[in-house]
Motif scaffolding. Structure first.
Motif, PDB file in Angstrom:
ATOM      1  N   SER A  25       0.822  -1.204   0.000  1.00  0.00           N
ATOM      2  CA  SER A  25       0.000   0.000   0.000  1.00  0.00           C
ATOM      3  C   SER A  25       0.858   1.258   0.000  1.00  0.00           C
ATOM      4  CB  SER A  25      -0.924  -0.013   1.217  1.00  0.00           C
ATOM      5  OG  SER A  25      -1.658   1.194   1.312  1.00  0.00           O
ATOM      6  N   ALA A  26       1.968   1.210   0.743  1.00  0.00           N
ATOM      7  CA  ALA A  26       2.851   2.376   0.827  1.00  0.00           C
ATOM      8  C   ALA A  26       3.561   2.665  -0.488  1.00  0.00           C
ATOM      9  CB  ALA A  26       3.889   2.162   1.923  1.00  0.00           C
ATOM     10  N   ARG A  27       3.624   1.657  -1.366  1.00  0.00           N
ATOM     11  CA  ARG A  27       4.292   1.849  -2.666  1.00  0.00           C
ATOM     12  C   ARG A  27       3.319   1.642  -3.830  1.00  0.00           C
ATOM     13  NH1 ARG A  27       6.868   4.353   0.030  1.00  0.00           N
ATOM     14  NH2 ARG A  27       9.107   4.277   0.500  1.00  0.00           N
ATOM     15  N   ASN A  28       2.055   1.963  -3.582  1.00  0.00           N
ATOM     16  CA  ASN A  28       1.025   2.003  -4.637  1.00  0.00           C
ATOM     17  C   ASN A  28       0.937   0.714  -5.439  1.00  0.00           C
ATOM     18  OD1 ASN A  28       0.300   4.757  -4.056  1.00  0.00           O
ATOM     19  ND2 ASN A  28       2.209   5.373  -5.083  1.00  0.00           N
ATOM     20  N   GLY A  29       1.087  -0.421  -4.752  1.00  0.00           N
ATOM     21  CA  GLY A  29       0.900  -1.707  -5.404  1.00  0.00           C
ATOM     22  C   GLY A  29       2.092  -2.245  -6.163  1.00  0.00           C
ATOM     23  N   ASN A  30       3.201  -1.522  -6.155  1.00  0.00           N
ATOM     24  CA  ASN A  30       4.394  -1.969  -6.882  1.00  0.00           C
ATOM     25  C   ASN A  30       5.143  -2.988  -6.004  1.00  0.00           C
ATOM     26  OD1 ASN A  30       7.289  -2.018  -7.710  1.00  0.00           O
ATOM     27  ND2 ASN A  30       6.606  -0.508  -9.211  1.00  0.00           N
ATOM     28  N   LYS A  31       5.156  -4.251  -6.446  1.00  0.00           N
ATOM     29  CA  LYS A  31       5.726  -5.311  -5.621  1.00  0.00           C
ATOM     30  C   LYS A  31       7.219  -5.122  -5.371  1.00  0.00           C
ATOM     31  CE  LYS A  31       2.663  -9.266  -6.458  1.00  0.00           C
ATOM     32  NZ  LYS A  31       2.637 -10.663  -6.957  1.00  0.00           N
ATOM     33  N   GLU A  32       7.959  -4.761  -6.402  1.00  0.00           N
ATOM     34  CA  GLU A  32       9.409  -4.618  -6.225  1.00  0.00           C
ATOM     35  C   GLU A  32       9.731  -3.472  -5.277  1.00  0.00           C
ATOM     36  OE1 GLU A  32      13.602  -4.709  -8.665  1.00  0.00           O
ATOM     37  OE2 GLU A  32      11.743  -4.349  -9.778  1.00  0.00           O
ATOM     38  N   GLN A  33       9.061  -2.354  -5.444  1.00  0.00           N
ATOM     39  CA  GLN A  33       9.289  -1.231  -4.538  1.00  0.00           C
ATOM     40  C   GLN A  33       8.858  -1.567  -3.104  1.00  0.00           C
ATOM     41  OE1 GLN A  33       7.568   2.382  -6.075  1.00  0.00           O
ATOM     42  NE2 GLN A  33       8.713   2.268  -8.000  1.00  0.00           N
ATOM     43  N   ALA A  34       7.788  -2.343  -2.977  1.00  0.00           N
ATOM     44  CA  ALA A  34       7.344  -2.769  -1.650  1.00  0.00           C
ATOM     45  C   ALA A  34       8.375  -3.683  -1.004  1.00  0.00           C
ATOM     46  CB  ALA A  34       5.995  -3.474  -1.750  1.00  0.00           C
ATOM     47  N   LEU A  35       8.987  -4.572  -1.796  1.00  0.00           N
ATOM     48  CA  LEU A  35      10.051  -5.429  -1.273  1.00  0.00           C
ATOM     49  C   LEU A  35      11.279  -4.617  -0.878  1.00  0.00           C
ATOM     50  CD1 LEU A  35       9.833  -8.501  -3.658  1.00  0.00           C
ATOM     51  CD2 LEU A  35       9.474  -8.528  -1.178  1.00  0.00           C
ATOM     52  N   GLN A  36      11.601  -3.598  -1.660  1.00  0.00           N
ATOM     53  CA  GLN A  36      12.704  -2.713  -1.296  1.00  0.00           C
ATOM     54  C   GLN A  36      12.447  -2.044   0.045  1.00  0.00           C
ATOM     55  OE1 GLN A  36      12.834  -0.088  -4.652  1.00  0.00           O
ATOM     56  NE2 GLN A  36      14.079  -1.476  -5.901  1.00  0.00           N
ATOM     57  N   LEU A  37      11.218  -1.602   0.251  1.00  0.00           N
ATOM     58  CA  LEU A  37      10.859  -0.965   1.512  1.00  0.00           C
ATOM     59  C   LEU A  37      10.905  -1.977   2.656  1.00  0.00           C
ATOM     60  CD1 LEU A  37       9.885   1.620   2.934  1.00  0.00           C
ATOM     61  CD2 LEU A  37       7.528   0.931   2.388  1.00  0.00           C
ATOM     62  N   TYR A  38      10.440  -3.193   2.395  1.00  0.00           N
ATOM     63  CA  TYR A  38      10.455  -4.233   3.426  1.00  0.00           C
ATOM     64  C   TYR A  38      11.894  -4.555   3.835  1.00  0.00           C
ATOM     65  CZ  TYR A  38       9.158  -8.418   6.004  1.00  0.00           C
ATOM     66  OH  TYR A  38       8.970  -9.335   7.015  1.00  0.00           O
ATOM     67  N   GLN A  39      12.763  -4.712   2.861  1.00  0.00           N
ATOM     68  CA  GLN A  39      14.164  -5.001   3.166  1.00  0.00           C
ATOM     69  C   GLN A  39      14.794  -3.857   3.949  1.00  0.00           C
ATOM     70  OE1 GLN A  39      16.611  -6.629   0.009  1.00  0.00           O
ATOM     71  NE2 GLN A  39      18.422  -5.550   0.786  1.00  0.00           N
ATOM     72  N   TRP A  40      14.513  -2.630   3.542  1.00  0.00           N
ATOM     73  CA  TRP A  40      15.051  -1.476   4.265  1.00  0.00           C
ATOM     74  C   TRP A  40      14.520  -1.446   5.702  1.00  0.00           C
ATOM     75  CZ3 TRP A  40      12.669   2.693   6.622  1.00  0.00           C
ATOM     76  CH2 TRP A  40      13.510   3.727   7.028  1.00  0.00           C
ATOM     77  N   ASN A  41      13.243  -1.785   5.877  1.00  0.00           N
ATOM     78  CA  ASN A  41      12.663  -1.827   7.225  1.00  0.00           C
ATOM     79  C   ASN A  41      13.383  -2.862   8.094  1.00  0.00           C
ATOM     80  OD1 ASN A  41       9.941  -0.769   8.645  1.00  0.00           O
ATOM     81  ND2 ASN A  41      10.282  -2.892   9.278  1.00  0.00           N
ATOM     82  N   LEU A  42      13.719  -4.019   7.499  1.00  0.00           N
ATOM     83  CA  LEU A  42      14.495  -5.028   8.213  1.00  0.00           C
ATOM     84  C   LEU A  42      15.855  -4.478   8.638  1.00  0.00           C
ATOM     85  CD1 LEU A  42      13.996  -8.242   6.024  1.00  0.00           C
ATOM     86  CD2 LEU A  42      13.050  -7.847   8.294  1.00  0.00           C
ATOM     87  N   GLU A  43      16.529  -3.826   7.729  1.00  0.00           N
ATOM     88  CA  GLU A  43      17.885  -3.352   7.984  1.00  0.00           C
ATOM     89  C   GLU A  43      17.917  -2.237   9.026  1.00  0.00           C
ATOM     90  OE1 GLU A  43      19.069  -2.360   4.037  1.00  0.00           O
ATOM     91  OE2 GLU A  43      19.584  -4.432   3.503  1.00  0.00           O
TER      92      GLU A  43
END
Length: 217
Positions: A25-43
């Motif tokens: 939702s935070a990346r307007n449905g873009n799966k790759e951008q959402a994964l980038q955000l998820y990975q950054w959140n982990l880090e």
């Protein structure tokens, strides 16, 4: 951060749809951008553990020092200290938390096992008379000398509460990407600095949080 086709297709299922939906939702449905955000959140979550650990150890050791001044070295077993602790019928109970650990052989082991919220609750007005009016400035020498002890203690309580909220979100693997993370870090730094400016400067030197904040995708 680049992801393979298989990662883009499979990782959201591994992470679970409800959990991944927040990032999607935070990346307007873009799966790759959402994964980038998820990975950054982990880090960035992992990076916060370094300053959080220093903050918690610094805070609890300072509070213990004040407790020892007031109640003696055997304070975990002192009835007067036990009575001073709140014992609500619902929610977190500092008195029960302490009593449940009295089987441990030393105060040091009890200190290590007490919940972080215990130290937060020690910074409430009920302890002003015995602990904070006489000892606050002694254990936190780098706080604002122009403010009253009550104002400083109240600010400390609210600051530690916000730090605990961040700590709990990280511990439960929750998103923190939408928090004001720079402000969160500054709070942690502030608490460490109350007791020791050198420790606060060292934390700044070894932490990686601020660089990661600037690299948010």
């Amino acid at each position: 951060m680049h992801f393979t086709h298989d990662e883009i297709q499979k990782l959201p299922r591994v992470l679970s749809a409800p959990r991944f939906a927040t990032y999607l939702s935070a990346r307007n449905g873009n799966k790759e951008q959402a994964l980038q955000l998820y990975q950054w959140n982990l880090e960035v979550s992992a990076a916060f553990f370094v300053p959080l650990q220093i903050c918690e150890i610094s805070l609890r050791n300072s509070v213990v020092q004040a407790i020892e001044f007031a109640y003696g070295l055997n304070w975990p077993w002192e009835k007067s200290f036990e009575i001073s602790l709140r014992s609500p019928s619902t929610g977190y109970n500092p008195r029960s938390n302490l009593i449940s650990l009295r089987h441990l052989p030393t105060s040091g082991k009890i200190i290590a096992e007490l919940k972080f919220v215990f130290w937060e609750k020690m910074l409430t007005s009920g302890h002003d008379g015995v602990l904070w009016n006489p000892y606050f400035r002694q254990i936190f020498p780098n706080t604002d000398q122009g403010k009253t002890v009550q104002a400083l203690r109240g600010h400390a309580n609210q600051t530690v509460l916000k730090i605990r909220e961040l700590r709990n979100r990280i511990a439960h693997h929750e998103p923190i990407f939408n928090r004001p993370l720079q402000q969160d870090y500054l709070r942690i730094h502030e608490v460490i600095s109350w007791a020791d400016l050198t420790a606060a400067a060292w934390t700044d030197k070894i932490q990686t949080v601020t660089d990661l904040i600037r690299a948010k995708p």
